[in-house]
Design a protein around this motif. Structure first.
Motif, PDB file in Angstrom:
ATOM      1  N   UNK A  11      11.375  68.717  10.951  1.00 45.80           N
ATOM      2  CA  UNK A  11      11.334  68.116   9.623  1.00 45.80           C
ATOM      3  C   UNK A  11      10.928  66.655   9.759  1.00 45.80           C
ATOM      4  N   UNK A  12       9.971  66.221   8.949  1.00 48.80           N
ATOM      5  CA  UNK A  12       9.501  64.836   8.967  1.00 48.80           C
ATOM      6  C   UNK A  12       9.740  64.231   7.589  1.00 48.80           C
ATOM      7  N   UNK A  13      10.517  63.150   7.569  1.00 46.55           N
ATOM      8  CA  UNK A  13      10.884  62.497   6.318  1.00 46.55           C
ATOM      9  C   UNK A  13      10.332  61.085   6.280  1.00 46.55           C
ATOM     10  N   UNK A  14       9.600  60.779   5.219  1.00 44.19           N
ATOM     11  CA  UNK A  14       9.128  59.423   4.986  1.00 44.19           C
ATOM     12  C   UNK A  14       9.761  58.934   3.691  1.00 44.19           C
ATOM     13  N   UNK A  48      12.430  59.001  -2.234  1.00 45.27           N
ATOM     14  CA  UNK A  48      12.730  57.683  -2.799  1.00 45.27           C
ATOM     15  C   UNK A  48      14.245  57.647  -2.937  1.00 45.27           C
ATOM     16  N   UNK A  49      14.898  56.936  -2.028  1.00 44.81           N
ATOM     17  CA  UNK A  49      16.358  56.991  -1.965  1.00 44.81           C
ATOM     18  C   UNK A  49      16.775  58.409  -1.629  1.00 44.81           C
ATOM     19  N   UNK A  50      17.615  59.011  -2.455  1.00 45.14           N
ATOM     20  CA  UNK A  50      18.042  60.382  -2.234  1.00 45.14           C
ATOM     21  C   UNK A  50      17.228  61.389  -3.053  1.00 45.14           C
ATOM     22  N   UNK A  51      16.220  60.911  -3.754  1.00 49.64           N
ATOM     23  CA  UNK A  51      15.390  61.786  -4.592  1.00 49.64           C
ATOM     24  C   UNK A  51      14.151  62.239  -3.825  1.00 49.64           C
TER      25      UNK A  51
END
Length: 170
Positions: free
Chosen positions: A81-84, A150-153
């Protein structure tokens, strides 16, 4: 707003490399209520940041032992999993599953163990991306996902099933 297409994923380097490991047996999955650190207050799998010189699998095993005081058995690589995040933070998560474990899960300073039925997961208390990749995890399929937050969204995502020969990069 940032999109998946705005990122050069081939040359993308995360700020953090981390792991998650889920014990799944008998129609139930072992989750944690995270007490501190990144994602505190959420339900997730045990895991954490990879230390220098440590492989992702070594990290996953160490983190489960630290957070729940158990030793996972029959561990299998599940996905990447890749999160930006739009604020610049980024994290790559190596996901593992285990079919069994030794010991008894106990609460620690970091986590409270929580057994859940695999068909009744508390997604409302989990990260927004979990419902889109958990079906692959639970079905035993390998997967990869890319996410913009964007934050937790969750702003945008793409999750795909991978071929058996899929290799993770570290």
């Amino acid at each position: 707003m940032m999109t998946l297409q705005d990122i050069d994923w081939e040359h993308w380097t995360p700020v953090e490399d981390a792991t998650l490991l889920f014990v799944i047996r008998g129609g139930r999955i072992l989750l944690i209520h995270k007490k501190r650190g990144f994602g505190a207050g959420k339900i997730n799998g045990p895991g954490g940041r990879i230390e220098p010189g440590e492989t992702p699998e070594e990290c996953a095993l160490r983190e489960v032992e630290e957070e729940l005081r158990i030793r996972p058995l029959n561990v299998d690589y599940a996905g990447l999993l890749q999160f930006q995040f739009v604020d610049g933070f980024s994290i790559r998560g190596h996901v593992y599953r285990a079919a069994d474990f030794e010991g008894t899960p106990v609460e620690t300073d970091e986590a409270i163990p929580l057994w859940c039925e695999t068909d009744a997961l508390p997604f409302e208390r989990m990260w927004a991306d979990d419902p889109v990749w958990f079906p692959h995890l639970l079905a035993g399929r390998r997967f990869s996902g890319r996410f913009i937050f964007e934050g937790e969204r969750m702003v945008e995502y793409r999750v795909v099933e991978e071929e058996e020969e899929f290799e993770c990069e570290t």
